[in-house]
Write a protein that holds these residues in place. Structure first.
Motif, short mmCIF file in Angstrom:
data_model
loop_
_atom_site.label_atom_id
_atom_site.label_comp_id
_atom_site.label_asym_id
_atom_site.label_seq_id
_atom_site.Cartn_x
_atom_site.Cartn_y
_atom_site.Cartn_z
N SER A 186 21.65 54.80 -7.17
CA SER A 186 22.58 53.69 -6.97
C SER A 186 21.97 52.60 -6.08
O SER A 186 22.16 51.40 -6.34
CB SER A 186 23.89 54.20 -6.36
OG SER A 186 23.65 54.85 -5.12
N LEU A 240 21.34 48.79 -7.53
CA LEU A 240 21.94 47.63 -6.87
C LEU A 240 20.85 46.68 -6.39
O LEU A 240 20.95 45.46 -6.57
CB LEU A 240 22.81 48.07 -5.70
CG LEU A 240 23.45 46.95 -4.88
CD1 LEU A 240 24.35 46.09 -5.75
CD2 LEU A 240 24.24 47.52 -3.70
N THR A 282 30.48 53.08 -1.42
CA THR A 282 30.67 54.03 -2.52
C THR A 282 31.29 55.30 -1.96
O THR A 282 30.78 55.85 -0.98
CB THR A 282 29.34 54.37 -3.21
OG1 THR A 282 28.77 53.20 -3.78
CG2 THR A 282 29.54 55.40 -4.31
N GLN A 334 28.69 58.67 -8.87
CA GLN A 334 27.78 58.44 -9.99
C GLN A 334 27.28 59.75 -10.59
O GLN A 334 27.15 59.88 -11.81
CB GLN A 334 26.57 57.61 -9.53
CG GLN A 334 26.93 56.23 -9.03
CD GLN A 334 27.08 56.19 -7.52
OE1 GLN A 334 27.50 57.17 -6.91
NE2 GLN A 334 26.72 55.06 -6.93
N TYR A 394 25.96 50.11 1.76
CA TYR A 394 24.66 49.51 1.48
C TYR A 394 24.45 48.29 2.39
O TYR A 394 25.41 47.59 2.72
CB TYR A 394 24.57 49.05 0.03
CG TYR A 394 25.01 50.08 -0.98
CD1 TYR A 394 24.22 51.18 -1.27
CD2 TYR A 394 26.23 49.94 -1.64
CE1 TYR A 394 24.63 52.12 -2.20
CE2 TYR A 394 26.65 50.88 -2.57
CZ TYR A 394 25.85 51.97 -2.84
OH TYR A 394 26.26 52.89 -3.76
N PHE A 427 29.38 47.43 -11.10
CA PHE A 427 29.23 48.43 -10.06
C PHE A 427 30.53 49.15 -9.74
O PHE A 427 30.52 50.28 -9.26
CB PHE A 427 28.60 47.80 -8.81
CG PHE A 427 27.13 47.61 -8.97
CD1 PHE A 427 26.26 48.66 -8.71
CD2 PHE A 427 26.60 46.43 -9.44
CE1 PHE A 427 24.89 48.52 -8.89
CE2 PHE A 427 25.24 46.27 -9.64
CZ PHE A 427 24.38 47.33 -9.36
N LEU A 459 30.54 52.26 -11.47
CA LEU A 459 29.68 53.27 -10.84
C LEU A 459 30.24 53.75 -9.51
O LEU A 459 29.61 54.55 -8.82
CB LEU A 459 28.27 52.69 -10.63
CG LEU A 459 27.49 52.30 -11.89
CD1 LEU A 459 26.20 51.60 -11.51
CD2 LEU A 459 27.21 53.52 -12.74
N ALA A 513 31.04 51.70 -6.90
CA ALA A 513 30.68 50.85 -5.77
C ALA A 513 31.65 49.68 -5.64
O ALA A 513 31.89 48.96 -6.61
CB ALA A 513 29.26 50.33 -5.92
#
Length: 330
Positions: free
Chosen positions: A49, A53, A131, A214, A259, A292, A295, A297
């Protein structure tokens, strides 16, 4: 009036000239930046991930800046190799990095010696999003929701095993926080990687795993694991019927990984502002956000100052949890 034998006015004039002289290269850099490709150091393997990204951001920021932003995967040592590269690079905006929870606020409490200090050695360009994890159990375990899991664990103290990718990593801490909030006793089984932990959950060697969405989704859809809850405060769009842990009776529980984009300390403010602006444009792009979200996020924007303050807060919070859990740096 003199200071150390030199007139004060002359000292002020000299200081002003020095300030102007030192500002000229910074202004020139900001006006010409970027004039060559930018390296984006990614601390994890391609396909994960963080890597995905980073590559999406790199492609779109490259178009805006008119220069390639080139991902450079430097895996190993839980991200410390990549972070050392960023910390030791010239602070000119031509080396930046992807980062997040583990290398910035968990690793400093796991290891006695790191080749960087996350509070001192980086400029924070932007915090990009979060996430959640999914609380998964082996389908053979006779529980269908969080309350039943807690009741079963309390009736069988120490008989449930939960896995993680290693001592002190995100999955381990999410489970320990869950134990702390619910008052249950489970046994930690550390693995050398998340895939190994998931394989043993599927086979029944362990019964519980807090896993990134994910990697959980394929196993959930195949019926190989049973999801009980998501660890964020809000539900995950791809599993809309799955409640959060907070909704399941534990409102004080939340765990997400996040992140961030970093650069070496002392990177000039105009360069930081330019990179922050372009990264945020990508993060607010509806198409990127939707991609995202699928996924797991939740992409968000931030200023460099907001991101730096967030990291400092997270550093203190997880340091306290490490202390509470009795996990000592190795």
């Amino acid at each position: 009036m003199t200071v150390f034998g030199k007139p004060l006015r002359a000292r002020f004039a000299g200081a002003a000239l020095l300030a102007i002289a030192s500002a000229v290269p910074v202004l020139a850099l900001a006006q010409s930046y970027p004039s060559r490709p930018i390296k984006m150091v990614v601390p994890f393997a391609a396909g994960g991930s963080v890597d995905v990204l980073g590559r999406v951001i790199a492609d779109k920021v490259s178009l805006a800046l008119g220069q390639p932003v080139v991902p450079d995967n430097r895996i190993g040592a839980n991200g410390t190799i990549a972070h050392q590269m960023v910390a030791s690079a010239p602070p000119d905006g031509y080396t930046i990095g992807m980062s997040g929870t583990s290398p910035l606020v968990l690793a400093p409490h796991q290891y006695k010696s790191l080749p960087y200090d996350s509070r001192r050695d980086f400029t924070y360009l932007a915090c990009a999003g979060t996430t959640p994890f999914v609380l998964d159990v082996n389908p053979a375990l006779p529980v269908k929701n969080v309350r039943e899991l807690v009741a079963y664990a309390k009736a069988n103290p120490g008989k449930l095993n939960f896995g993680s990718a290693g001592l002190g990593n995100s999955a381990h801490l999410s489970a320990e926080l869950f134990k702390q909030v619910t008052g249950i006793d489970m046994v930690h089984v550390p693995y050398k990687g998340n895939a190994l932990a998931m394989a043993d959950l599927v086979s029944g060697q362990i019964q519980v795993l807090f896993d990134p969405v994910q990697t959980s989704l394929p196993q959930i859809r195949a019926g190989k694991v049973r999801p009980l809850a998501v660890t964020s405060k809000t539900r995950f769009a791809e599993l809309p019927d799955l409640p959060t842990v907070a909704e399941s009776g534990y409102p004080n529980y939340e765990f997400v990984v996040w992140y961030a984009f970093i650069a070496p300390a002392a990177t000039p403010a105009p360069v930081v502002a330019r990179l922050n602006s372009e990264i945020n444009k990508v993060l607010r792009d509806p198409e990127v956000k939707a991609r995202f979200a699928a996924l797991g996020a939740n992409l968000t924007e931030s200023t460099p100052g907001e991101c730096a303050n967030f990291v400092r807060s997270e550093y203190a919070q997880w340091g306290k949890l490490f202390t509470d859990l009795g996990i000592r740096p190795e």
